[in-house]
Scaffold this active site. Sequence first.
Site, PDB file in Angstrom:
ATOM      1  CB  THR A  97      28.473 -12.523   0.808  1.00  0.00           C
ATOM      2  OG1 THR A  97      29.855 -12.871   0.710  1.00  0.00           O
ATOM      3  CG2 THR A  97      27.922 -12.317  -0.600  1.00  0.00           C
ATOM      4  CE  LYS A 172      31.943 -14.138  -2.134  1.00  0.00           C
ATOM      5  NZ  LYS A 172      31.765 -14.182  -0.672  1.00  0.00           N
ATOM      6  CE  LYS A 240      24.003 -14.991   1.979  1.00  0.00           C
ATOM      7  NZ  LYS A 240      25.197 -14.097   2.094  1.00  0.00           N
TER       8      LYS A 240
END
Length: 290
Positions: A97, A172, A240
């Site tokens: 990701t 995502k 993150k």
Amino acid sequence: MAKVTFLGLGVMGSPMAGHLEAKGHDVTVYNRTTAKAEAWAAAHKGGFAATPREAVEGAGFVMACVGNDDDLRSVCLGPDGAFAGMSAGSVFVDHTTVSAKVTRELAAVAAENGIGYVDAPVSGGQAGAENGVLSVMCGGTEEDYAKAEPIMAAYGRTVKRLGEVGMGQTAKMCNQICIAGLVQGLSEALLLAENSGLDGEALVEVIAGGAAGSWQMVNRHKTMLAGEYEHGFAVDWMRKDLAICLEAGEETGTPMPVTALVDQFYKDVQTMGGGRWDTSSLMARLKAFK
């Protein structure tokens, strides 16, 4: 069956590489800590290498699942990077990701070398990786995706192309936004039940099959009620990801007030020492900050 390299053997990458080997693919692995790659190779019918370039030699497909943008650049670029060793016509599949920005940057470098590129972040957590039932969100050309889809099927229950390069990462981000708001709402509901003397498990039994139901509710309510937060995707990694979401919101002019608020709630969890707790630990924050 194909010759496949897997770069990155964390809690997701290691079982994903294992599924590839179990399906009969010829698998070579690389990990920044070589001892972990050596241990994986000893436990499976596969090989390992000390650098990404060595690991990808002769591979038709290279899969990566590392930490962040910089980690991905480090395994792809440079004289010992994967791109330096990959052959024209091979396909690089990134399960990390990361930002759509670095995805497009690396895809452009890959294209210059005749290498296909599919960004394919996954959802389903450690359990999904171990059980081979991940959801894989893909971006790339139709040709590159068609080549890589049968390989990803080794660990993906749902594998779908959503558009050109970068669209997998965008999908995502949408996934993470949904999870962040949902877990906060679930935490508030379970705490209200607890503070009101209502049996939380009985509550979930009644509402999980209705409009309020979710994967998080079904799979996390028991551990949340028990105050156990060692079951999945860590808060540090979620922050993150949410930073990438918020950056994408700024770039596209998309307001994300709930995402920004929950990101700060996760910052509170980090301050509490819960950076490695799973994302359901928002419940612990509510109890600490009430």
